[in-house]
Write a protein that holds these residues in place. Sequence first.
Motif, PDB file in Angstrom:
ATOM      1  N   ALA A   2       2.037   9.273  -4.652  1.00  0.00           N
ATOM      2  CA  ALA A   2       2.321   7.857  -4.409  1.00  0.00           C
ATOM      3  C   ALA A   2       1.075   7.149  -3.895  1.00  0.00           C
ATOM      4  O   ALA A   2       0.761   6.023  -4.299  1.00  0.00           O
ATOM      5  CB  ALA A   2       3.479   7.698  -3.430  1.00  0.00           C
ATOM      6  N   ALA A   3       0.351   7.807  -2.999  1.00  0.00           N
ATOM      7  CA  ALA A   3      -0.872   7.224  -2.453  1.00  0.00           C
ATOM      8  C   ALA A   3      -1.931   7.080  -3.562  1.00  0.00           C
ATOM      9  O   ALA A   3      -2.650   6.082  -3.624  1.00  0.00           O
ATOM     10  CB  ALA A   3      -1.408   8.076  -1.302  1.00  0.00           C
ATOM     11  N   ALA A   4      -1.987   8.071  -4.446  1.00  0.00           N
ATOM     12  CA  ALA A   4      -2.952   8.017  -5.553  1.00  0.00           C
ATOM     13  C   ALA A   4      -2.591   6.879  -6.501  1.00  0.00           C
ATOM     14  O   ALA A   4      -3.474   6.137  -6.968  1.00  0.00           O
ATOM     15  CB  ALA A   4      -2.982   9.354  -6.297  1.00  0.00           C
ATOM     16  N   ARG A   5      -1.273   6.750  -6.812  1.00  0.00           N
ATOM     17  CA  ARG A   5      -0.850   5.640  -7.683  1.00  0.00           C
ATOM     18  C   ARG A   5      -1.145   4.298  -7.025  1.00  0.00           C
ATOM     19  O   ARG A   5      -1.587   3.346  -7.682  1.00  0.00           O
ATOM     20  CB  ARG A   5       0.646   5.763  -8.001  1.00  0.00           C
ATOM     21  N   LYS A   6      -0.907   4.228  -5.752  1.00  0.00           N
ATOM     22  CA  LYS A   6      -1.177   2.988  -5.025  1.00  0.00           C
ATOM     23  C   LYS A   6      -2.673   2.652  -5.062  1.00  0.00           C
ATOM     24  O   LYS A   6      -3.071   1.502  -5.269  1.00  0.00           O
ATOM     25  CB  LYS A   6      -0.691   3.122  -3.578  1.00  0.00           C
ATOM     26  N   ALA A  23      -7.103  -0.448  -7.289  1.00  0.00           N
ATOM     27  CA  ALA A  23      -8.391  -0.472  -7.993  1.00  0.00           C
ATOM     28  C   ALA A  23      -8.275  -1.333  -9.248  1.00  0.00           C
ATOM     29  O   ALA A  23      -9.174  -2.122  -9.556  1.00  0.00           O
ATOM     30  CB  ALA A  23      -8.844   0.939  -8.338  1.00  0.00           C
ATOM     31  N   ALA A  24      -7.168  -1.163  -9.981  1.00  0.00           N
ATOM     32  CA  ALA A  24      -6.965  -1.968 -11.193  1.00  0.00           C
ATOM     33  C   ALA A  24      -6.849  -3.444 -10.833  1.00  0.00           C
ATOM     34  O   ALA A  24      -7.394  -4.318 -11.525  1.00  0.00           O
ATOM     35  CB  ALA A  24      -5.717  -1.491 -11.934  1.00  0.00           C
ATOM     36  N   TRP A  25      -6.126  -3.730  -9.751  1.00  0.00           N
ATOM     37  CA  TRP A  25      -5.981  -5.121  -9.301  1.00  0.00           C
ATOM     38  C   TRP A  25      -7.340  -5.704  -8.930  1.00  0.00           C
ATOM     39  O   TRP A  25      -7.688  -6.815  -9.320  1.00  0.00           O
ATOM     40  CB  TRP A  25      -5.006  -5.199  -8.129  1.00  0.00           C
ATOM     41  N   THR A  26      -8.119  -4.952  -8.188  1.00  0.00           N
ATOM     42  CA  THR A  26      -9.444  -5.409  -7.756  1.00  0.00           C
ATOM     43  C   THR A  26     -10.351  -5.631  -8.970  1.00  0.00           C
ATOM     44  O   THR A  26     -11.093  -6.619  -9.030  1.00  0.00           O
ATOM     45  CB  THR A  26     -10.076  -4.382  -6.794  1.00  0.00           C
TER      46      THR A  26
END
Length: 103
Positions: free
Chosen positions: A7-11, A16-19
């Motif tokens: 979950a932390a990795a997906r988050k 990162a994708a958002w940034t």
Amino acid sequence: EEEAARAAARKAEAKAAWTEAEAATIAEATKAEQEAAAIAEARKAEEEEAAVAVAAAQKAEEFAAAVKAAEASAEEADNEVSAEEPAEEPVTEEVRLRDLLMR
């Protein structure tokens, strides 16, 4: 724990994708602003060139009017001088004799 790590990795991936998307959007906006500024500068330069051309045309018209006025003044002065000069007598035998007697 494994589930929490996933979950932390997906988050982290989502963040990162958002940034990355946010950085791309900012870059596109910056590029669009620069293009708009370049267009505005080009328009301003065109307007300035047009203003210079209009001013040059006005100066040319003023110069042409001044030349025309000077020509008219010179012609008028020439006409006045011509009117003041005595008319020349045709050279006849009488005129030659008179000139000889006057000497």
